[in-house]
Design an enzyme around this catalytic site. Structure first.
Site, short mmCIF file in Angstrom:
data_model
loop_
_atom_site.label_atom_id
_atom_site.label_comp_id
_atom_site.label_asym_id
_atom_site.label_seq_id
_atom_site.Cartn_x
_atom_site.Cartn_y
_atom_site.Cartn_z
N ASN A 155 0.86 -1.19 0.00
CA ASN A 155 0.00 0.00 0.00
C ASN A 155 0.89 1.23 0.00
OD1 ASN A 155 -1.84 2.04 0.37
ND2 ASN A 155 -2.95 1.04 2.04
N GLY A 176 -5.86 -2.87 0.24
CA GLY A 176 -5.31 -1.53 0.08
C GLY A 176 -4.05 -1.42 -0.74
N ASP A 231 -1.64 -1.08 -3.96
CA ASP A 231 -1.92 -0.24 -5.12
C ASP A 231 -0.70 -0.14 -6.05
OD1 ASP A 231 -0.25 1.49 -3.64
OD2 ASP A 231 -1.96 2.56 -2.79
N ASP A 260 -5.96 -13.62 -20.11
CA ASP A 260 -6.64 -14.53 -19.19
C ASP A 260 -7.54 -15.51 -19.95
OD1 ASP A 260 -7.33 -15.18 -16.39
OD2 ASP A 260 -9.32 -14.44 -16.94
N GLU A 316 -3.23 -17.91 -21.11
CA GLU A 316 -3.48 -18.90 -20.06
C GLU A 316 -4.29 -20.07 -20.62
OE1 GLU A 316 -5.54 -19.17 -15.63
OE2 GLU A 316 -6.51 -18.05 -17.25
#
Length: 650
Positions: free
Chosen positions: A158, A184, A186, A363, A392
Site C-alpha cells: 500500500n 489496500g 496499489d 486470461d 493462459e
C-alpha cells in the site's frame, strides 16, 4: 439654480452609466449562461477509444459513441486526413459506431466530431490524435532472457492510503483480516519497491489487472472488469500506471498487462444498456432472467476447453465452452459480434501505446471464440512484430498447450498467432516429480519426460513456465514446506529453455498451508507492504533464516541468469535420471551451465564419464550459489539432497 442643474446633470450621467453597465452585465451573464448550456449540450457520455495515435500500419479506427439517442444523429468531421467511412447504428439507439480512416499523413492534434440531430440541434465531442512515443518495431516483448515477477497488487504493498476507499463504488470497505476483501495495495506500492524487485534479479513485472472492478464483492483480484479504459481508483490512476511503466523502463525492465477478452464484470457500464442483442453470449437467457441471475445452471458453461481441439466434438459441447459464462458475475463476451471484436483489439493496442508495454498476459485463453483470438493476437503481432503475448491455457496435457502456440502443426490448420502458452504440464511434472520420495528416479523421470515433450512445441524457449501463481497453491505448500525441494524446483525451472515466472512471496516461502488452494490465502499480503507489519521482507527485518536463505538463493540465480546466453538461448542436453540424480546442461559458446538435481539423502559419488559428450573434462566450474570452484574430472561427490548449479563462467 446653476448648481441645481449641474447636480441634475450629474445624476442623469450617473444613471446612464449605471444603466449601460447593468445592460453589459446582463449580457455577460447571458453569455456565461449560454456557455454553460453549450457545454452541457456538447457533452458526449462516452467515445472510445478515448484518443488514438497516428502512424499505425492499420489506418482504420472504429469509435464507440455512447449518448442518449445518439442513433438519431449524423456525425461529421472536418480535419485533414480523417475521413468517416461508415456509420453503424445499434440495437440500442444510445450507441453509434463510426468507422474512420486516418491517413498516414495525418498530423497530431484535436478535432471536433459534430453530431447533428433531426431538429438541427448539435452535440460536439473533441477528439485527439496523439503522436507515438516509438515505432512499432521498437516495442520489444518478454523472451527467454527475462524473469517475470507476478504480483497481486491489492496484496503487495500500500503506497498511498488516500486511495484506499472510494465511496462512489460498490465495495468501499478495507479489511485485511478478510482474505476476500480489499486490503489496500496499489500501483504506488509497486512503484515504491521496483528496486527490491530489480535487485532480486527480475527483469519484468506482471501485475494482475488494475482496471476498474466496480463489483459488489471480491473486487480486489481485478478479473471482473467494469471499464476497459479506466484504472480502478483504489489502485491509483492512469498517471501512476504510466509512471510504473516508465520507472520499470528506467531500470531496463518491462511491464506486462493482464487483460481479459473473454468476459467482463456484471457491473460493467454497458450491462445497463447493451448495444446489440448479441453483445454477450447467452444474452437472451440473461435478459429474460435478469432479476434472478445468480444460478450457475443459467450460465450455460461446461468449461470443456478440449472442445477447441477435439475432432469428435459435439456442437453442444463446443458452444458450452465458448459461449457459456465463466460465472454468473462475469458476462461472457461474444467476440463474433464484429463491433465487440474491434473494440477488444483496439483496447489492447491503446494500452500498448499508452503504457509502452513489454507484453500482454491474456486470461482464460481457450474460452473465447478461437478464431477471434487468432485475429486478436494477429492484429497485435502485425502491428508490433517484436511484441509478446502469453495466453493462459490451464491444461496439464502438452498436446493441448502446444496447440495454442504460433507455428504449431495443427491438424485443423489453426494458427493462433500466440507466442507463449503457459506451461501447466511442466508445473505439474516438477511438483509431482520432486515430491516423489519412495522411488527417486521415478520422480525425476517426470521432470525428464516433461522436458522431453518439447518436441511437440513449435518454440519451446517461448513457452511460459512457473511453479505457482495467483490461482494455484503456493509452491512452498505444494512441496511440503521443504526448502531443499523448493530450491530443486526453482533451479530446474530457471535453467530450462523457457520464459520463467515467479509469484511474489515465493522468495520468502509464503504459503497457504492453512487451507491449500484457497484463492484469498494464496494472495496473502506481502509482509512489509503495509503499515505496522511486524515483518518487512523488503528490508529483511523479521525474516527467519530459511526465508533469508531463499531470498539469497533466488537473487543469485536470477542475477546470474540475466547475463547467461547459455540459459537464454543455449543448446539443451539432459541425461535420463540415474541413482537418484538428474543432470541438465545448457551450452552456448564457451559457457556451459550444469544443473544437478540430487534426491539422495545420504552422500553419493557420481561417475562423470557418462557425460563426456558435453566436453567438460578438465574444465573449472564455479558453483553459482556458493562461489566454490570444481574441476570436472572423473567423479563428483554430492553431500546432500538438493540442487547444484555450476557454470564455466568464472
Amino acid at each position: 439654480m446653476k448648481l441645481l442643474k449641474y447636480n441634475h446633470l450629474n445624476v442623469l450621467i450617473i444613471s446612464v452609466i449605471v444603466f449601460l453597465f447593468s445592460c453589459q452585465k446582463r449580457e455577460q451573464n447571458k453569455m456565461e449562461v449560454t456557455k454553460e448550456i453549450t457545454a452541457v449540450i456538447n457533452e458526449i457520455e462516452r467515445v472510445e477509444p478515448p484518443n488514438w495515435f497516428v502512424g499505425f500500419k492499420d489506418t482504420s479506427l472504429q469509435l464507440l459513441v455512447k449518448e442518449e439517442n445518439i442513433g438519431d444523429a449524423i456525425p461529421s468531421i472536418s480535419y485533414q486526413g480523417v475521413t468517416i467511412e461508415k456509420v453503424h447504428k445499434a440495437r440500442s439507439n444510445n450507441y453509434l459506431f463510426i468507422d474512420l480512416k486516418i491517413d498516414e499523413s495525418t498530423e497530431v492534434g484535436e478535432f471536433n466530431i459534430d453530431f447533428t440531430f433531426a431538429d438541427s440541434t448539435k452535440k460536439t465531442h473533441t477528439y485527439e490524435l496523439k503522436s507515438r512515443d516509438k515505432k512499432s518495431d521498437d516495442f520489444i516483448g518478454f523472451n527467454s532472457s527475462d524473469a517475470i515477477y507476478l504480483i497481486t497488487p491489492d496484496r503487495f504493498a500500500n503506497g498511498d492510503d488516500s486511495n484506499n476507499i472510494n465511496t462512489a463504488l460498490k465495495e468501499t470497505d478495507i479489511d485485511r483480516s478478510d482474505n476476500y476483501k480489499r486490503h489496500g495495495g496499489d500501483i504506488q506500492g509497486i512503484i515504491n519497491h521496483i528496486d527490491y524487485i530489480s535487485d532480486l534479479g527480475f527483469t519484468t513485472v506482471w501485475p494482475t489487472p488494475v482496471l476498474l472492478n466496480d463489483m459488489a464483492e471480491s473486487s480486489y483480484h481485478g478479473y471482473a472488469i467494469t471499464d476497459y479504459y479506466k484504472v480502478d481508483s483504489r489502485f491509483g490512476n492512469l498517471s501512476e500506471y504510466k509512471e510504473l511503466a516508465y520507472k520499470l523502463r528506467e531500470k531496463d525492465m518491462k511491464l506486462i498487462m493482464d487483460q481479459v477478452a473473454n468476459h467482463c464484470g456484471i457491473g460493467h457500464w454497458w450491462m445497463e444498456d447493451l448495444p446489440f442483442g448479441d453483445w454477450l453470449n447467452n444474452q437472451k437467457n440473461y435478459e429474460d432472467n435478469i432479476d434472478n441471475w445468480n444460478n450457475e445452471t443459467n450460465i450455460g458453461s461446461n468449461h470443456r476447453r478440449t472442445t477447441n481441439q477435439d475432432i469428435y466434438v459435439s456442437k453442444a459441447d463446443l458452444k458450452g465452452n465458448n459461449e457459456g459464462w465463466f460465472t454468473p458475475a462475469m458476462p461472457d463476451l461474444n467476440q463474433r459480434n464484429p463491433f465487440l471484436a474491434k473494440y477488444i483489439i483496439q483496447n489492447s493496442i491503446w494500452w500498448i501505446e499508452t503504457l509502452g508495454l513489454g507484453g500482454i498476459r491474456q486470461d482464460t485463453y481457450p474460452y473465447p471464440d478461437k478464431n477471434f483470438m487468432s485475429d486478436w493476437a494477429g492484429a497485435i503481432m502485425h502491428e508490433y512484430p517484436n511484441f509478446s503475448i502469453v495466453g493462459e491455457e490451464w491444461s496439464y496435457n502438452p498436446l493441448i498447450v502446444g496447440y495454442w502456440q504460433r507455428g504449431a502443426n495443427n491438424r485443423d490448420g489453426y494458427e493462433s498467432n500466440l507466442k507463449s502458452p503457459m506451461d501447466f504440464p511442466m508445473q505439474k511434472a516438477i511438483v509431482e516429480g520432486i515430491n516423489e520420495e519412495e522411488e527417486w528416479d521415478k520422480g525425476l523421470i517426470k521432470l525428464y519426460e516433461g522436458l522431453a515433450n518439447d518436441f511437440h512445441y513449435a518454440s519451446p524457449k517461448d513457452v511460459f513456465v512457473f511453479l505457482d501463481n495467483h490461482d494455484k497453491t503456493r509452491v512452498f505448500t505444494e512441496l511440503w514446506e521443504d526448502t531443499s525441494k523448493v530450491k530443486m524446483g526453482l533451479s530446474y525451472m530457471l535453467t530450462l529453455p523457457r520464459i520463467p515466472q515467479i509469484y511474489y512471496g515465493t522468495e520468502i516461502l509464503m504459503n497457504d498451508s492453512a487451507n491449500p488452494g484457497d484463492h484469498g490465502l494464496i494472495r496473502s499480503d506481502f509482509p512489509g507492504g503495509f503499515k505496522d507489519d511486524a515483518v518487512n521482507a523488503f528490508t529483511g527485518e523479521g525474516l527467519n533464516e530459511y526465508q533469508k536463505d531463499m531470498q539469497s538463493f533466488i537473487t543469485k540465480i536470477l542475477n546470474y541468469r540475466k547475463d547467461s546466453k547459455a540459459i537464454h538461448d543455449g543448446k539443451t542436453i539432459h541425461f535420463a535420471p540415474f541413482m537418484g540424480t538428474y543432470f541438465l546442461f545448457r551450452t552456448k559458446g564457451d559457457e556451459t551451465v550444469v544443473n544437478i538435481i540430487n534426491k539422495n539423502i545420504e552422500p553419493i559419488t557420481i561417475d562423470l564419464k557418462r557425460f563426456e559428450e558435453v566436453g567438460l573434462e578438465g574444465k573449472t566450474l564455479k558453483n553459482i550459489i556458493t562461489g566454490d570452484t570444481f574441476i570436472w574430472g572423473n567423479e563428483i561427490h554430492l553431500s546432500e539432497k538438493g540442487s547444484v548449479l555450476l557454470t564455466t563462467k568464472i
